[in-house]
Enzyme design. Sequence first.
Site, PDB file in Angstrom:
ATOM      1  N   SER A 151       0.867  -1.090  -0.030  1.00 59.43           N
ATOM      2  CA  SER A 151       0.109  -0.029  -0.074  1.00 59.43           C
ATOM      3  C   SER A 151       0.948   1.447  -0.108  1.00 59.43           C
ATOM      4  CB  SER A 151      -0.781   0.024   1.333  1.00 59.43           C
ATOM      5  OG  SER A 151      -1.401   1.214   1.542  1.00 59.43           O
ATOM      6  N   TYR A 164      -2.094  -1.121  10.483  1.00 63.36           N
ATOM      7  CA  TYR A 164      -2.351  -1.510   8.857  1.00 63.36           C
ATOM      8  C   TYR A 164      -1.027  -0.878   8.241  1.00 63.36           C
ATOM      9  CZ  TYR A 164      -4.248  -1.031   3.895  1.00 63.36           C
ATOM     10  OH  TYR A 164      -4.131  -1.248   2.956  1.00 63.36           O
TER      11      TYR A 164
HETATM   12  N1  NAD Z   1      -8.634  -0.448  -1.802  1.00 58.67           N
HETATM   13  C1  NAD Z   1      -7.256   0.279  -1.573  1.00 58.67           C
HETATM   14  O1  NAD Z   1      -7.668   1.626  -1.693  1.00 58.67           O
HETATM   15  C2  NAD Z   1      -6.110  -0.265  -1.109  1.00 58.67           C
HETATM   16  C3  NAD Z   1      -5.116   0.411  -1.171  1.00 58.67           C
HETATM   17  C4  NAD Z   1      -3.923  -0.263  -0.850  1.00 58.67           C
HETATM   18  C5  NAD Z   1      -3.841  -1.378  -0.657  1.00 58.67           C
HETATM   19  N2  NAD Z   1      -5.018  -2.170  -0.535  1.00 58.67           N
HETATM   20  C6  NAD Z   1      -4.799  -3.614  -0.528  1.00 58.67           C
HETATM   21  O2  NAD Z   1      -5.297  -4.359  -1.399  1.00 58.67           O
HETATM   22  C7  NAD Z   1      -5.724  -5.568  -0.860  1.00 58.67           C
HETATM   23  C8  NAD Z   1      -7.240  -5.829  -1.358  1.00 58.67           C
HETATM   24  O3  NAD Z   1      -8.058  -5.022  -0.503  1.00 58.67           O
HETATM   25  P1  NAD Z   1      -9.531  -4.565  -1.241  1.00 58.67           P
HETATM   26  O4  NAD Z   1      -9.412  -2.870  -1.236  1.00 58.67           O
HETATM   27  O5  NAD Z   1      -9.865  -5.122  -2.455  1.00 58.67           O
HETATM   28  O6  NAD Z   1     -10.549  -4.775  -0.012  1.00 58.67           O
HETATM   29  P2  NAD Z   1     -11.838  -5.787   0.030  1.00 58.67           P
HETATM   30  O7  NAD Z   1     -12.176  -5.753   1.323  1.00 58.67           O
HETATM   31  O8  NAD Z   1     -12.610  -5.357  -0.934  1.00 58.67           O
HETATM   32  O9  NAD Z   1     -10.960  -7.108  -0.234  1.00 58.67           O
HETATM   33  C9  NAD Z   1     -10.321  -8.003   0.705  1.00 58.67           C
HETATM   34  C10 NAD Z   1     -10.601  -9.475   0.578  1.00 58.67           C
HETATM   35  O10 NAD Z   1      -9.872 -10.245   1.272  1.00 58.67           O
HETATM   36  C11 NAD Z   1     -10.779 -11.042   1.997  1.00 58.67           C
HETATM   37  N3  NAD Z   1      -9.902 -11.459   3.363  1.00 58.67           N
HETATM   38  C12 NAD Z   1      -9.523 -10.813   4.245  1.00 58.67           C
HETATM   39  N4  NAD Z   1      -9.054 -11.691   5.384  1.00 58.67           N
HETATM   40  C13 NAD Z   1      -8.900 -12.778   4.704  1.00 58.67           C
HETATM   41  C14 NAD Z   1      -8.296 -14.053   4.872  1.00 58.67           C
HETATM   42  N5  NAD Z   1      -7.811 -14.033   6.072  1.00 58.67           N
HETATM   43  N6  NAD Z   1      -8.257 -15.147   4.112  1.00 58.67           N
HETATM   44  C15 NAD Z   1      -9.125 -14.971   3.057  1.00 58.67           C
HETATM   45  N7  NAD Z   1      -9.531 -13.968   2.673  1.00 58.67           N
HETATM   46  C16 NAD Z   1      -9.485 -12.601   3.457  1.00 58.67           C
HETATM   47  C17 NAD Z   1     -11.847 -10.284   2.242  1.00 58.67           C
HETATM   48  O11 NAD Z   1     -12.980 -11.391   2.565  1.00 58.67           O
HETATM   49  C18 NAD Z   1     -12.206  -9.524   1.087  1.00 58.67           C
HETATM   50  O12 NAD Z   1     -12.931 -10.247   0.161  1.00 58.67           O
HETATM   51  C19 NAD Z   1      -5.651  -5.449   0.356  1.00 58.67           C
HETATM   52  O13 NAD Z   1      -4.287  -5.942   0.982  1.00 58.67           O
HETATM   53  C20 NAD Z   1      -5.523  -4.180   0.785  1.00 58.67           C
HETATM   54  O14 NAD Z   1      -4.736  -3.708   2.227  1.00 58.67           O
HETATM   55  C21 NAD Z   1      -6.098  -1.587  -1.014  1.00 58.67           C
END
Ligand code: NAD
Length: 261
Positions: A151, A164
């Site tokens: 991130s 986080y």
């Molecule tokens: N959305 C953003 O702006 C952003 C920015 C930087 C990084 N990220 C990272 O991207 C990744 C995806 O995030 P997102 O924004 O799509 O969020 P999201 O909540 O839509 O997706 C995350 C998914 O991971 C699953 N999950 C969580 N814990 C789990 C586990 N222990 N085992 C299996 N599945 C699990 C959840 O059920 C969910 O479907 C994450 O690592 C997040 O930190 C997101």
Amino acid sequence: MSAEFLTKLFGLDGQSAIVIGGTGVLGGAMCDGLAAAGAFVIVAGRSRERGEKRVQKIREAGGKADFIEVDATSRDSLLSLRDQTVKMCTNIDMLINCMGVNSAIPYEEIPDDDWHRVIDGNLTATHLACQIFAPQMAQQPNGGSILNIGSVTAHLPLSRVFAYSASKAAVVNLTKNLAREYATKNVRVNVLCPGFFPAEQNRAILDKERVENIMRQTPMARFGEPEELVGAVLLLLSREAGRFITGSAVYVDGGFTAMRF
Ligand SMILES: NC(=O)c1ccc[n+]([C@@H]2O[C@H](COP(=O)([O-])OP(=O)(O)OC[C@H]3O[C@@H](n4cnc5c(N)ncnc54)[C@H](O)[C@@H]3O)[C@@H](O)[C@H]2O)c1
């Protein structure tokens, strides 16, 4: 000629990819992109309903996919994911660790269990998946490629998201260490660091004040669209296009980490 050249560089026909967290917003877009490039995609996650919906969408678009339930904080569950995938496709060519959890609590009020939930959900889960899948890939004839998800908060810590930000900085550090460890074992390990993309896990932290601050500090002055990650994902995972790329942290953030106004 140009289509042939691009297919050679980025085409994933005959290869398999696991996307843990393929049930989520960003992971879902990555699943779609990998399938469109020809990969057989294992959508892995805790929510069967969401995973099966994603599989259906990919199949309707002419791609190949299946769902496997996994809790990435559990070693046993990840071992079962590995074994089920090996049975289905022999080689595991690509893995994306795209699960993640978040929390926004003033520092002095963070309960121990919330701290551990976020560190476990982001860092420990990524570590367990790498520890289980990297040796598996190293013993395959074509090796493999792992993409962790960091991130922008790994680089510039974000207020109120202490655990986080710390977990994502550690994911970047772990990625580089593993890249070195597996560099001569035919396994590449990189980390993609997205900027701000509205999703489930960050809905609660994106209040009005924070959105204004993010927009002020994002040169492109907008949120990202999940599909805007796909190009970088294909570059980093592709056996051909990415073959000399390991230990890299690639930011896809509209310029957020590039400057301060
Ligand atoms: N959305 C953003 O702006 C952003 C920015 C930087 C990084 N990220 C990272 O991207 C990744 C995806 O995030 P997102 O924004 O799509 O969020 P999201 O909540 O839509 O997706 C995350 C998914 O991971 C699953 N999950 C969580 N814990 C789990 C586990 N222990 N085992 C299996 N599945 C699990 C959840 O059920 C969910 O479907 C994450 O690592 C997040 O930190 C997101």
